[in-house]
Design a protein around this motif. Structure first.
Motif, short mmCIF file in Angstrom:
data_model
loop_
_atom_site.label_atom_id
_atom_site.label_comp_id
_atom_site.label_asym_id
_atom_site.label_seq_id
_atom_site.Cartn_x
_atom_site.Cartn_y
_atom_site.Cartn_z
N ASP A 72 0.84 -1.19 0.00
CA ASP A 72 0.00 0.00 0.00
C ASP A 72 0.88 1.25 0.00
O ASP A 72 0.67 2.20 -0.77
CB ASP A 72 -0.89 -0.04 1.24
CG ASP A 72 -2.12 0.86 1.14
OD1 ASP A 72 -1.96 2.01 0.71
OD2 ASP A 72 -3.22 0.41 1.51
N THR A 108 -7.16 -2.38 -1.02
CA THR A 108 -7.44 -2.30 -2.45
C THR A 108 -8.41 -1.19 -2.80
O THR A 108 -8.27 -0.54 -3.85
CB THR A 108 -8.01 -3.65 -2.95
OG1 THR A 108 -7.19 -4.71 -2.48
CG2 THR A 108 -8.07 -3.69 -4.47
N TYR A 109 -9.39 -0.96 -1.94
CA TYR A 109 -10.44 0.02 -2.26
C TYR A 109 -9.88 1.41 -2.53
O TYR A 109 -10.48 2.21 -3.26
CB TYR A 109 -11.47 0.08 -1.12
CG TYR A 109 -10.98 0.76 0.14
CD1 TYR A 109 -11.13 2.12 0.33
CD2 TYR A 109 -10.36 0.02 1.15
CE1 TYR A 109 -10.70 2.75 1.48
CE2 TYR A 109 -9.92 0.62 2.30
CZ TYR A 109 -10.08 1.99 2.47
OH TYR A 109 -9.63 2.60 3.61
N SER A 112 -9.29 1.58 -6.37
CA SER A 112 -10.27 1.04 -7.32
C SER A 112 -10.69 2.05 -8.39
O SER A 112 -11.07 1.66 -9.49
CB SER A 112 -11.51 0.53 -6.57
OG SER A 112 -12.14 1.60 -5.88
N LYS A 120 -0.75 -0.17 -10.97
CA LYS A 120 -1.35 -0.79 -9.78
C LYS A 120 -1.77 -2.23 -10.01
O LYS A 120 -1.90 -3.01 -9.06
CB LYS A 120 -2.58 0.01 -9.34
CG LYS A 120 -3.82 -0.25 -10.19
CD LYS A 120 -5.01 0.52 -9.76
CE LYS A 120 -6.28 0.07 -10.45
NZ LYS A 120 -6.20 -0.04 -11.90
N ASP A 121 -1.97 -2.62 -11.27
CA ASP A 121 -2.61 -3.90 -11.57
C ASP A 121 -1.79 -5.09 -11.09
O ASP A 121 -2.34 -6.05 -10.54
CB ASP A 121 -2.88 -4.01 -13.08
CG ASP A 121 -3.91 -3.00 -13.56
OD1 ASP A 121 -4.69 -2.52 -12.72
OD2 ASP A 121 -3.93 -2.69 -14.76
N ILE A 124 -2.04 -5.34 -7.28
CA ILE A 124 -3.36 -5.83 -6.85
C ILE A 124 -3.52 -7.31 -7.15
O ILE A 124 -4.10 -8.06 -6.36
CB ILE A 124 -4.47 -5.00 -7.51
CG1 ILE A 124 -4.48 -3.58 -6.92
CG2 ILE A 124 -5.84 -5.66 -7.29
CD1 ILE A 124 -5.51 -2.67 -7.52
N ASP A 128 -4.40 -8.99 -3.85
CA ASP A 128 -5.85 -9.18 -3.72
C ASP A 128 -6.37 -9.81 -5.02
O ASP A 128 -7.05 -9.15 -5.81
CB ASP A 128 -6.54 -7.84 -3.45
CG ASP A 128 -8.01 -7.98 -3.07
OD1 ASP A 128 -8.55 -9.09 -3.18
OD2 ASP A 128 -8.61 -6.96 -2.67
N TYR A 131 -10.22 -9.61 -5.94
CA TYR A 131 -10.66 -8.34 -6.53
C TYR A 131 -10.10 -8.19 -7.94
O TYR A 131 -10.80 -7.70 -8.85
CB TYR A 131 -10.22 -7.15 -5.68
CG TYR A 131 -10.56 -5.83 -6.33
CD1 TYR A 131 -11.82 -5.27 -6.19
CD2 TYR A 131 -9.63 -5.15 -7.12
CE1 TYR A 131 -12.16 -4.09 -6.81
CE2 TYR A 131 -9.95 -3.96 -7.74
CZ TYR A 131 -11.21 -3.43 -7.58
OH TYR A 131 -11.55 -2.26 -8.21
N SER A 132 -8.88 -8.60 -8.15
CA SER A 132 -8.25 -8.46 -9.46
C SER A 132 -9.07 -9.14 -10.55
O SER A 132 -9.16 -8.66 -11.68
CB SER A 132 -6.84 -9.03 -9.43
OG SER A 132 -6.20 -8.91 -10.67
N SER A 135 -11.82 -6.68 -11.53
CA SER A 135 -11.46 -5.27 -11.58
C SER A 135 -11.77 -4.60 -12.91
O SER A 135 -11.77 -3.37 -13.01
CB SER A 135 -9.97 -5.09 -11.26
OG SER A 135 -9.17 -5.78 -12.21
N TYR A 145 -16.15 -3.12 -2.62
CA TYR A 145 -15.82 -2.75 -1.24
C TYR A 145 -16.85 -1.82 -0.61
O TYR A 145 -16.56 -1.11 0.35
CB TYR A 145 -14.41 -2.14 -1.19
CG TYR A 145 -13.35 -3.21 -1.30
CD1 TYR A 145 -13.06 -4.04 -0.22
CD2 TYR A 145 -12.66 -3.42 -2.48
CE1 TYR A 145 -12.11 -5.05 -0.31
CE2 TYR A 145 -11.71 -4.43 -2.59
CZ TYR A 145 -11.44 -5.23 -1.49
OH TYR A 145 -10.50 -6.23 -1.59
#
Length: 279
Positions: A72, A108-109, A112, A120-121, A124, A128, A131-132, A135, A145
Motif C-alpha cells: 500500500d 485495495t479500495y 479502485s 497498480k494492476d 493488486i 488481492d 478483486y483483481s 477489476s 468494497y
C-alpha cells in the motif's frame, strides 16, 4: 448500457475529486515536499509536518495511511512521485509488526477508481487476487468494497459541487481522536501471558525493497525508523530483536539506516503513550 457506464464514471469522477482521499489529493495537487513521512497509522497520527517544518525550515508532507502495509505504501509513493518532485528525504515507519500479516493490510479500495493506472494492476493481482479477477467490470469494481468506495465517491462529488480546494488535513497529518492510554497492553497480557512471536512474511519484505529501489531511482534518501515503544511491553515481544536486526540488515544493503529510539526516557512511562506503540 449507458446507465452502467454513467454510474461507473460517476464513481471514478467523484473519487478523483475527493481531496480528503489522499491518493486523489497527491495525484492532482503540487505538494513538492522536501521531506515525506510515510507508513501506517503510527506516523499518520504522531508526526505533524508543521513541527518538522518549524525546526528544519523545509517543507514536509505526511503521506502515511491508516492500517497500510508496504505494498500500500509503495503504490502511494509511486503515485506521489509521478505527480510531484521527488523529496530529498523519506522517513518510513517500520516495526516488527510491519512484516507480520496479522498487522496492517493492503487496502485495495483506495485504488479502485484508478482504472487507467496500469502500475497498480500487478500489485493488486498479487495482494488481492479475488478483486483483481473482477477489476475490469464496470460498477462491480467500485461496489466490491461497498461503503468504503461509496463514501469516497459521494464525498468527492460534494467537494466538486462546493468548489472545495483544500482537504481537511492539508499536510497529511491526522490528529488522533484518542489521546489517553487505553490499557491495550493489559488486555494483551491477559490474552498472551507468555508473550507473542512475530511471523515474517517475504512479500512484505519484497515491497519494502521496492520502496528502497523507487527512492534510489529518484535520488531520495530514505531512512527507516521506529518511534519509541513502551518499555514494559518489550518483554512480551519474544522475537523482537530478530526482526529489528533483520530490518537493520535490509537498510544497510541500500546504504541507509534504521533508527530505533529504544533508549529514550519517555519509554519508561505510560504518561507519554496512548497505546503501546503510539507516543
Amino acid at each position: 448500457i449507458l446507465s452502467v457506464w454513467g454510474i461507473d464514471r460517476a464513481y471514478i469522477f467523484g473519487t478523483s475529486k475527493n481531496l480528503n482521499h489522499k491518493l486523489s489529493y497527491i495525484s492532482t495537487q503540487p505538494i513538492n515536499a522536501d521531506i515525506v513521512l510515510h507508513g501506517p497509522c503510527e506516523p499518520l497520527w504522531m508526526i505533524d509536518p508543521a513541527q518538522i517544518d518549524s525546526i528544519t525550515g523545509l517543507k514536509s508532507y505526511n503521506l502515511a495511511l491508516g492500517h497500510s502495509d508496504f505494498a500500500d505504501n509503495y503504490l502511494h509513493l509511486l503515485r506521489y512521485l509521478e505527480n510531484n518532485q521527488p523529496p530529498a528525504y523519506l522517513f518510513l515507519y517500520v516495526t516488527p509488526e510491519s512484516f507480520d500479516l496479522r498487522y496492517n493490510t493492503f487496502n485495495t479500495y483506495r485504488f479502485s477508481y484508478l482504472t487507467d493506472w496500469d502500475e497498480k494492476d500487478e500489485v493488486i493481482q498479487e495482494m488481492d487476487s479475488a478483486y483483481s479477477s473482477i477489476s475490469g467490470l464496470p460498477i462491480l469494481r467500485h461496489s466490491w468494497y461497498g461503503n468504503y468506495t461509496n463514501f469516497q465517491a459521494f464525498q468527492g462529488l460534494k467537494h466538486w459541487i462546493t468548489n472545495k480546494n483544500e482537504p481537511l488535513y492539508p499536510n497529511g497529518y491526522v490528529p488522533p481522536i484518542n489521546r489517553s492510554w487505553d490499557y491495550y497492553l493489559d488486555e494483551f497480557i491477559d490474552m498472551y501471558p507468555e508473550g507473542t512471536k512475530f511471523d515474517y512474511n517475504f512479500t512484505r519484505e519484497k515491497y519494502l525493497r521496492k520502496i528502497f529501489e523507487l527512492c534510489q531511482k529518484h535520488n531520495t534518501q530514505i531512512y527507516l525508523y521506529e518511534s519509541p515503544v513502551l518499555k514494559e511491553a518489550l518483554p512480551y515481544q519474544l522475537n523482537r530483536k530478530e526482526f529489528i536486526d533483520k530490518t537493520h540488515e535490509i537498510a544497510q544493503e541500500y546504504n541507509s539506516e534504521y533508527l530505533v529510539f529504544d533508549t529514550l526516557s519517555i519509554s519508561d512511562s505510560r504518561e507519554y503513550f496512548f497505546s503501546t506503540l503510539n507516543t
